[in-house]
Each structure stands twice: as structure tokens, then as C-alpha cells.
Design a protein around this motif. Structure first.
Motif, PDB file in Angstrom:
ATOM      1  N   LEU A  14       7.008  22.049  14.125  1.00  0.00           N
ATOM      2  CA  LEU A  14       5.761  22.062  12.900  1.00  0.00           C
ATOM      3  C   LEU A  14       6.192  21.792  11.543  1.00  0.00           C
ATOM      4  N   ARG A  15       7.549  22.423  11.027  1.00  0.00           N
ATOM      5  CA  ARG A  15       7.860  22.250   9.736  1.00  0.00           C
ATOM      6  C   ARG A  15       8.909  21.115   9.559  1.00  0.00           C
ATOM      7  N   ARG A  16       9.186  20.228  10.681  1.00  0.00           N
ATOM      8  CA  ARG A  16      10.316  19.248  10.641  1.00  0.00           C
ATOM      9  C   ARG A  16       9.468  18.019  10.092  1.00  0.00           C
ATOM     10  N   SER A  17       9.391  17.600   9.011  1.00  0.00           N
ATOM     11  CA  SER A  17       8.745  16.449   8.556  1.00  0.00           C
ATOM     12  C   SER A  17       9.246  15.089   8.940  1.00  0.00           C
ATOM     13  N   GLU A  18      10.517  15.079   9.592  1.00  0.00           N
ATOM     14  CA  GLU A  18      11.221  13.868   9.975  1.00  0.00           C
ATOM     15  C   GLU A  18      10.617  13.589  11.284  1.00  0.00           C
ATOM     16  N   TRP A  19       9.936  14.339  12.054  1.00  0.00           N
ATOM     17  CA  TRP A  19       9.278  14.280  13.248  1.00  0.00           C
ATOM     18  C   TRP A  19       7.874  13.478  12.989  1.00  0.00           C
ATOM     19  N   TRP A  20       7.011  14.074  12.147  1.00  0.00           N
ATOM     20  CA  TRP A  20       5.889  13.654  11.780  1.00  0.00           C
ATOM     21  C   TRP A  20       5.671  12.448  10.910  1.00  0.00           C
ATOM     22  N   ASP A  21       6.428  12.380   9.813  1.00  0.00           N
ATOM     23  CA  ASP A  21       6.107  11.535   8.885  1.00  0.00           C
ATOM     24  C   ASP A  21       6.990  10.170   9.114  1.00  0.00           C
ATOM     25  N   ASN A  22       6.243   9.154   9.880  1.00  0.00           N
ATOM     26  CA  ASN A  22       6.722   8.092  10.402  1.00  0.00           C
ATOM     27  C   ASN A  22       5.858   6.597   9.747  1.00  0.00           C
ATOM     28  N   GLY A  23       5.099   6.769   8.662  1.00  0.00           N
ATOM     29  CA  GLY A  23       4.651   5.863   8.191  1.00  0.00           C
ATOM     30  C   GLY A  23       2.962   5.899   8.252  1.00  0.00           C
ATOM     31  N   VAL A  24       2.649   6.456   9.278  1.00  0.00           N
ATOM     32  CA  VAL A  24       1.332   6.593   9.493  1.00  0.00           C
ATOM     33  C   VAL A  24       0.706   7.774   8.380  1.00  0.00           C
ATOM     34  N   PRO A  33      -1.734  10.637   7.738  1.00  0.00           N
ATOM     35  CA  PRO A  33      -2.886  11.701   8.359  1.00  0.00           C
ATOM     36  C   PRO A  33      -4.287  11.761   7.308  1.00  0.00           C
ATOM     37  N   LEU A  34      -5.287  12.213   7.789  1.00  0.00           N
ATOM     38  CA  LEU A  34      -6.583  12.195   6.964  1.00  0.00           C
ATOM     39  C   LEU A  34      -6.250  13.036   5.965  1.00  0.00           C
ATOM     40  N   TRP A  35      -5.562  14.353   5.931  1.00  0.00           N
ATOM     41  CA  TRP A  35      -5.439  15.150   4.725  1.00  0.00           C
ATOM     42  C   TRP A  35      -5.067  14.259   3.632  1.00  0.00           C
ATOM     43  N   ILE A  36      -3.835  13.744   3.815  1.00  0.00           N
ATOM     44  CA  ILE A  36      -3.398  12.924   2.755  1.00  0.00           C
ATOM     45  C   ILE A  36      -4.232  11.837   2.190  1.00  0.00           C
ATOM     46  N   THR A  37      -4.842  11.252   3.039  1.00  0.00           N
ATOM     47  CA  THR A  37      -5.938   9.996   2.877  1.00  0.00           C
ATOM     48  C   THR A  37      -7.079  10.533   1.833  1.00  0.00           C
ATOM     49  N   ALA A  38      -7.688  11.884   2.276  1.00  0.00           N
ATOM     50  CA  ALA A  38      -8.495  12.406   1.697  1.00  0.00           C
ATOM     51  C   ALA A  38      -8.175  12.845   0.391  1.00  0.00           C
ATOM     52  N   GLN A  39      -7.053  13.461   0.290  1.00  0.00           N
ATOM     53  CA  GLN A  39      -6.421  13.952  -1.059  1.00  0.00           C
ATOM     54  C   GLN A  39      -6.528  12.793  -1.868  1.00  0.00           C
ATOM     55  N   ASN A  40      -5.647  11.816  -1.498  1.00  0.00           N
ATOM     56  CA  ASN A  40      -5.670  10.522  -2.424  1.00  0.00           C
ATOM     57  C   ASN A  40      -6.905   9.917  -3.033  1.00  0.00           C
ATOM     58  N   GLY A  46       1.729  20.910   8.335  1.00  0.00           N
ATOM     59  CA  GLY A  46       2.850  21.551   7.562  1.00  0.00           C
ATOM     60  C   GLY A  46       4.167  20.668   7.061  1.00  0.00           C
ATOM     61  N   ALA A  47       3.830  19.399   7.499  1.00  0.00           N
ATOM     62  CA  ALA A  47       4.864  18.203   7.020  1.00  0.00           C
ATOM     63  C   ALA A  47       4.594  17.751   5.647  1.00  0.00           C
ATOM     64  N   ASN A  48       5.666  16.973   5.219  1.00  0.00           N
ATOM     65  CA  ASN A  48       5.561  16.260   4.188  1.00  0.00           C
ATOM     66  C   ASN A  48       5.690  14.889   4.277  1.00  0.00           C
ATOM     67  N   TYR A  49       4.652  14.079   3.853  1.00  0.00           N
ATOM     68  CA  TYR A  49       4.428  12.604   4.224  1.00  0.00           C
ATOM     69  C   TYR A  49       4.903  12.037   3.075  1.00  0.00           C
ATOM     70  N   SER A  50       6.059  11.386   2.854  1.00  0.00           N
ATOM     71  CA  SER A  50       6.492  10.493   1.620  1.00  0.00           C
ATOM     72  C   SER A  50       6.270  11.227   0.439  1.00  0.00           C
TER      73      SER A  50
END
Length: 437
Positions: free
Chosen positions: A106-116, A118-125, A139-143
Motif C-alpha cells: 500500500l505504500r510501495r509507489s513502484e507498484w501503483w505508479d505506472n503512468g496511469v 488516478p482520480l485524486w491526482i486528476t482532481a488536484q491538478n 498512499g502512493a506517489n504518482y510521478s
């Protein structure tokens, strides 16, 4: 001193993001492992009332894989697993044989962050504030970007404490009412745990459904207490269903090493994990492994490049060359029986036992509306419509779910169409003002 163009752009930004009085907030709640029919053999007055006060889908089709991480990430991205690449609950590396249990991923960003994205980041932007409360991927870091506020469930955290469930709702309501969050995703680990431990037909599963129903009632009271009735839309869903695991004499269990020498012929495997298995044959051994597994009863074996198109898995770069799907209720074992669950998932998403729930209520949803089933990928564009933001690339379509929403003339917000109708005249007036200034 700013130019007229700079002043115009600043004014448009203020109107488009912060100055929209019509924008509603959104709460997405997921109850892990809530099978589509779990409320049909239990008294659930609060869920029943939601049918009158909001919308209900007959059921939701989860994606392949019918597992917690992959399915939740499909909901929050609107992408199939072959696109977002979260293709198992276990984080793995076929080259190093790394295998990381689900809670630790759940805290391993390398598993979740593959270029897609998620809605949280799209909304924040697009100027919104978002939060994730135990939701997978939150809980991941997306780029380099993280969710504004993310709480990650710790290993061993109890999932069935009703008092804590209510406290979590209170906290989320304060985020909306006192801190002006626009999107919050809230995750509960039940009824998945009890389904695994006791089976979907056990009385304890029914008790958890009653607890969920009371929690829904508490949620609705909290919405009123925090004066959010006219400003908060709520979606309640899940990731997959659950089925009874057949417990037969050992001779009938699926023990794959009886049919193929795993140590000799394969270099990587995840097999002792419910109804879905993956493995990598050693160089030159793929056909031999495939042929041997094709003779194993109570399962179907696939080469990755020959997977059914409906699985939406074959384009995945992470997925190993061989995929195994057990028949409903049979569990996969590698070398000996280690599996003790009495209920499980991970099976074909076409099985009715894998289908899950959808309920929604709030100022933008119709009342007493029953929807036909739809795929979970379509929840993403629905959420973007409710938040009035531009969606990132996704596999869903708003045309599938827009019938759940009030028409623009009926809705207090009118959705993004109403928003555009209100903003465009203001922008036009600004253009004229700055042109003559």
C-alpha cells in the motif's frame, strides 16, 4: 503591472476552479468483498431506504482480476488492469522472485505508479482538494504527486470495529464541512475478511452486513449533522464478490505439482492464492507447461497472448506468460495444500458470485431509480461528471451512467453541463471587459 491578457487568465482560473458555487463534493465508499446479493438474506433497512432515496444498480461487473488491489484501482482510474498494471494483490517481480504481501504494497509507489493517473491526482491538478482514507493506491506517489491527505491502513489493523467505522465517518464529514475537501475515498475491509474466514453463507457474514447497514444509517445522519445534504454526493460500491470454497477430500484438491514439475519447468509462480494463478516457464518450456496444465481438472489455463479479450489483461507487460483461472469454488495449490479460506474470490468476473454492489445518493442523483448492470470502469467518468472536472484518459463512458443523474433542469447543480452554461457567459463578459479596458 499585469497585462490585460494576464488579468483575464487569472480571472478565468478563479471562476473555473474556486468560484464555481455549483460544484458538489463527492464521497466514494468501498466495502471490500460485498457481493451483489448480500443484502437479500439480511434485514437492511438503511440500504433499503437508499433504494428509495437514490439509485441502485442490479449489480456491478468487476474487472479481471477480481481482487482487491486491481479492482479498486480500476474504479479510481477507469482503466483496465492491462493499462494500470496493478495485476495482483501481491506485488511481485518475476526476475528477482520478489513477492510482497498486499498490505505491505500500500505504500510501495513502484507498484501503483505506472503512468496511469488516478482520480485524486486528476482532481488536484484542476484545483480540487482530495483525500484517501485507507483506499488502495491512495498512499502512493504518482510521478512526484501525492494525494493531499492519505491515511494508509497498517498491517494487522482490525477491520470490523463498528465504533471506529463511525469515527472514520465523522472524520471524513469534518474534512468536507470544515476543511473544504472535494473528493474523499473511504475504504472498509469488510465483509471481505469474514467472507474469507467463515464463508459467504456463515451467520457471521450476515451480522457484518447488518453492521454495514447500521453504518450507512449513521453516515446519512452525519451528512445531515454537517449540513452537507445539498452539497455532497455519495457512491457506495465494492471491488468483487465472494464464493464458497469447495472443501473436498485431498485427492480432489488442485495440486499443480502433481501435473507439472514446478521446480524444474518454471522460474516464477504465484499459485497459492485463491482462484487465480500466474507463472513463468523456464526458457523453452512454455509449451510443455501449458500442455501439462491443460490436463488439470477444475481449471482453465491460458497463454497470455491468447487470453480472452474480455479479460483486458493480455497487453500487460507485468503479467507472466501463463495464467490459470480455477473453476468457481476451487482453490489453486502449488506443491501441497496450504489454503484454509472457506470463501474466496479471484475467479472469472463473469461468475455471479463475483458481482458486486452499487448504490448512490445525493443532490445530483435520481431517486428510486434501478439501473441495469454495468462494468466498474464506468464509475470513473461518473465521478468526473459529479466533480465537474476533465477526465484523464480512461476506458469507461459517461453515457453508461448518465441516466443515474438528474437532468440539468432537475438537479441543484446540473452537473458539468450546467457548470459550463454558468461559466461561459461570465467568460464572455470578461473578454469584453478586458478588450475595452
Amino acid at each position: 503591472m499585469k497585462t490585460r491578457l494576464e488579468l483575464f487568465l487569472v480571472a478565468v482560473t478563479v471562476i473555473a476552479v474556486a468560484g464555481n458555487p455549483l460544484r458538489k463534493k463527492l464521497l466514494l465508499i468501498s466495502f471490500d468483498g460485498f457481493r451483489w446479493d448480500y443484502d437479500q438474506d439480511v434485514d437492511t433497512p438503511c440500504l433499503d431506504q437508499l433504494v428509495q432515496d437514490g439509485v441502485k444498480a442490479k449489480y456491478i461487473n468487476p474487472p479481471m482480476l477480481t481482487m482487491t488491489g486491481p479492482s479498486h484501482f480500476t474504479t479510481i482510474t477507469g482503466r483496465w488492469a492491462e493499462d494500470h498494471e496493478v495485476i495482483h494483490n501481491v506485488m511481485f517481480n518475476t526476475k528477482t522472485n520478489l513477492k510482497v504481501p498486499y498490505k505491505e504494497t500500500l505504500r510501495r509507489s513502484e507498484w501503483w505508479d505506472n503512468g496511469v493517473v488516478p482520480l485524486w491526482i486528476t482532481a488536484q491538478n484542476q484545483g480540487l482538494r482530495t483525500a484517501s482514507f485507507f483506499y488502495p493506491g491512495g498512499g502512493a506517489n504518482y510521478s512526484g504527486q501525492t494525494v493531499n491527505r492519505a491515511l494508509v491502513e497498517s498491517y494487522g489493523h482490525p477491520d470490523d470495529n463498528e465504533t471506529e467505522w463511525r469515527q472514520n465517518i465523522d472524520k471524513v464529514m469534518r474534512w468536507f464541512s470544515e476543511e473544504d475537501f472535494h473528493l474523499v475515498t473511504l475504504y472498509y475491509g469488510e465483509p471481505d475478511n469474514v467472507g474469507h474466514a467463515k464463508g459467504p453463507d456463515h451467520p457471521d457474514r450476515k451480522e457484518i452486513i447488518k453492521q454495514i447497514d447500521r453504518t450507512i444509517g449513521y453516515l446519512r445522519e452525519a451528512v445531515i449533522r454537517h449540513h452537507l445534504t445539498d452539497s455532497l454526493n455519495v457512491i457506495i460500491t465494492s471491488d468483487h464478490g465472494m464464493t464458497t470454497v469447495k472443501k473436498r477430500p485431498q485427492v480432489d484438491e488442485i495440486i499443480l505439482n502433481k501435473f507439472v514439475n514446478l521446480l524444474k519447468l518454471t522460474s516464477f509462480e504465484i499459485l497459492d492464492y485463491g482462484g487465480f494463478g500466474i507463472l513463468t516457464p523456464r526458457p523453452g518450456k512454455e509449451q510443455e507447461v501449458f500442455h501439462a496444465l491443460s490436463n488439470v481438472p477444475n481449471l482453465t489455463v491460458y497463454k497470455k497472448n491468447e487470453l480472452p479479450e474480455s479479460f483486458h489483461l493480455s497487453k500487460s507487460k507485468r503479467l507472466p506468460p501463463i495464467v490459470i483461472v480455477a473453476d468457481l469454488g476451487f482453490n489453486l495449490n502449488s506443491r501441497f495444500i496450504v489454503y484454509i479460506n472457506k470463501g474466496d474470490h479471484g475467479y472469472h468476473n463473469g461468475e455471479m458470485d463475483m458481482k458486486t454492489i452499487f448504490r448512490a445518493f445525493g443532490p445530483d442523483f435520481k431517486k428510486n431509480f434501478l439501473s441495469e448492470p454495468f462494468d466498474s470502469i464506468h464509475i470513473y467518468p461518473l465521478m468526473c461528471e459529479l466533480l465537474q472536472i476533465k477526465a484523464a484518459p480512461h476506458n469507461g463512458s459517461i453515457t453508461v451512467t448518465e441516466k443515474l443523474l438528474l437532468d440539468s433542469g432537475e438537479s441543484t447543480s446540473g452537473g458539468s453541463k450546467s457548470y459550463r452554461m454558468s461559466v461561459i457567459p461570465l467568460m464572455s463578459m470578461l473578454l469584453v471587459t478586458f478588450a475595452v479596458a
